[in-house]
Design a protein around this motif. Structure first.
Motif, mmCIF file in Angstrom:
data_model
loop_
_atom_site.group_PDB
_atom_site.id
_atom_site.type_symbol
_atom_site.label_atom_id
_atom_site.label_comp_id
_atom_site.label_asym_id
_atom_site.label_seq_id
_atom_site.Cartn_x
_atom_site.Cartn_y
_atom_site.Cartn_z
ATOM 1 N N ASN A 1 0.828 -1.198 0.000
ATOM 2 C CA ASN A 1 0.000 0.000 0.000
ATOM 3 C C ASN A 1 0.871 1.260 0.000
ATOM 4 O OD1 ASN A 1 -2.454 1.282 -0.029
ATOM 5 N ND2 ASN A 1 -2.860 1.006 2.141
ATOM 6 N N ALA A 2 1.903 1.284 0.834
ATOM 7 C CA ALA A 2 2.820 2.432 0.895
ATOM 8 C C ALA A 2 3.558 2.594 -0.433
ATOM 9 C CB ALA A 2 3.810 2.249 2.038
ATOM 10 N N TRP A 3 3.995 1.488 -1.012
ATOM 11 C CA TRP A 3 4.679 1.539 -2.304
ATOM 12 C C TRP A 3 3.749 2.123 -3.370
ATOM 13 C CZ3 TRP A 3 3.415 -1.182 -6.796
ATOM 14 C CH2 TRP A 3 4.334 -1.063 -7.828
ATOM 15 N N HIS A 4 2.490 1.739 -3.315
ATOM 16 C CA HIS A 4 1.496 2.247 -4.268
ATOM 17 C C HIS A 4 1.364 3.769 -4.140
ATOM 18 C CE1 HIS A 4 -2.188 2.546 -6.585
ATOM 19 N NE2 HIS A 4 -2.762 3.162 -5.562
ATOM 20 N N TRP A 5 1.252 4.295 -2.909
ATOM 21 C CA TRP A 5 1.132 5.729 -2.693
ATOM 22 C C TRP A 5 2.380 6.460 -3.161
ATOM 23 C CZ3 TRP A 5 -2.970 8.541 -1.837
ATOM 24 C CH2 TRP A 5 -4.093 7.957 -1.257
ATOM 25 N N MET A 6 3.555 5.909 -2.859
ATOM 26 C CA MET A 6 4.817 6.557 -3.257
ATOM 27 C C MET A 6 4.942 6.615 -4.775
ATOM 28 S SD MET A 6 6.663 7.412 -0.547
ATOM 29 C CE MET A 6 8.376 7.295 -0.956
ATOM 30 N N THR A 7 4.587 5.546 -5.453
ATOM 31 C CA THR A 7 4.648 5.502 -6.911
ATOM 32 C C THR A 7 3.708 6.535 -7.518
ATOM 33 O OG1 THR A 7 5.178 3.154 -6.812
ATOM 34 C CG2 THR A 7 4.426 3.998 -8.920
ATOM 35 N N LYS A 8 2.511 6.625 -6.959
ATOM 36 C CA LYS A 8 1.535 7.597 -7.456
ATOM 37 C C LYS A 8 2.059 9.021 -7.282
ATOM 38 C CE LYS A 8 -3.186 9.117 -6.619
ATOM 39 N NZ LYS A 8 -4.356 8.987 -5.749
ATOM 40 N N GLU A 9 2.619 9.337 -6.121
ATOM 41 C CA GLU A 9 3.174 10.673 -5.867
ATOM 42 C C GLU A 9 4.333 10.981 -6.812
ATOM 43 O OE1 GLU A 9 2.812 13.659 -3.951
ATOM 44 O OE2 GLU A 9 0.872 12.706 -3.944
ATOM 45 N N ARG A 10 5.212 9.989 -7.012
ATOM 46 C CA ARG A 10 6.364 10.195 -7.893
ATOM 47 C C ARG A 10 5.906 10.495 -9.321
ATOM 48 N NH1 ARG A 10 9.355 5.226 -8.667
ATOM 49 N NH2 ARG A 10 8.227 5.165 -10.587
ATOM 50 N N LYS A 11 4.895 9.768 -9.800
ATOM 51 C CA LYS A 11 4.386 10.012 -11.149
ATOM 52 C C LYS A 11 3.804 11.419 -11.263
ATOM 53 C CE LYS A 11 3.384 5.263 -12.422
ATOM 54 N NZ LYS A 11 2.346 4.264 -12.704
ATOM 55 N N GLU A 12 3.077 11.851 -10.226
ATOM 56 C CA GLU A 12 2.503 13.197 -10.251
ATOM 57 C C GLU A 12 3.597 14.259 -10.250
ATOM 58 O OE1 GLU A 12 -0.312 13.680 -7.085
ATOM 59 O OE2 GLU A 12 -1.625 12.108 -7.869
ATOM 60 N N MET A 13 4.662 14.040 -9.470
ATOM 61 C CA MET A 13 5.755 15.003 -9.426
ATOM 62 C C MET A 13 6.474 15.087 -10.762
ATOM 63 S SD MET A 13 7.229 14.313 -5.584
ATOM 64 C CE MET A 13 8.813 15.011 -5.967
ATOM 65 N N HIS A 14 6.711 13.929 -11.400
ATOM 66 C CA HIS A 14 7.386 13.931 -12.701
ATOM 67 C C HIS A 14 6.505 14.592 -13.769
ATOM 68 C CE1 HIS A 14 11.097 11.768 -11.932
ATOM 69 N NE2 HIS A 14 10.412 10.966 -11.120
#
Length: 122
Positions: free
Chosen positions: A101-114
Motif C-alpha cells: 500500500n505504501a509503495w502504491h502511494w509513493m509511486t503515485k506521488e512520484r508520477k505526479e511530481m514527474h
C-alpha cells in the motif's frame, strides 16, 4: 515601457507572442503575468506540512493493515488454537499488504511530481 532584462529567469519573462494591432508591450506584459498567475493558482503548493502529511499517510497505510492482521490473528488464536500461530502469520500478511500500500502511494506521488516537472519544462 522598459523591456524585460535578459538576466531574468526564463519562467519570469513574458512569453513572446505575436502582437495584435494596437497592442502595446505593456499590454502583452500584463497578459503574460496574468497567465502565469492563473497557472500558479491552479497548481497545488507542496509545502513542508504536506510532506509531513504524506509521511503520515504512508505510515498509517502500513500500520492499519498490520494492526488489523494482528488483531484478527489474536482472535483466531483464542478461538482456534493450533500448532501454528495465526497472530504471527496475519501480522506478516498485514505488514506485506501495508508495505505494498505504501509503495502504491509513493509511486503515485512520484508520477505526479514527474508529470508536474515535465509540464513546467514545456
Amino acid at each position: 515601457m522598459a523591456e524585460v532584462p535578459d538576466s531574468m529567469p526564463p519562467d519570469l519573462k513574458a512569453p513572446v507572442t505575436k502582437s495584435r494591432p494596437g497592442e502595446t508591450a505593456f499590454i502583452r506584459q500584463v497578459g503574460a503575468k496574468e497567465t502565469r498567475k492563473l497557472k500558479a493558482q491552479r497548481k497545488v503548493m507542496r509545502t513542508v506540512w504536506s510532506g509531513f502529511g504524506m509521511f503520515g499517510l504512508i505510515g498509517w497505510s502500513v500500520v492499519v493493515p498490520t494492526l488489523l492482521g494482528t488483531m484478527l490473528g489474536v482472535w483466531l488464536d483464542k478461538r482456534y488454537p493450533g500448532v501454528h500461530s495465526w497472530t504471527l502469520t496475519l501480522l506478516l500478511a498485514g505488514l506485506c499488504i501495508g508495505c505494498w500500500n505504501a509503495w502504491h502511494w509513493m509511486t503515485k506521488e512520484r508520477k505526479e511530481m514527474h508529470a508536474e516537472l515535465e509540464e513546467k519544462d514545456e
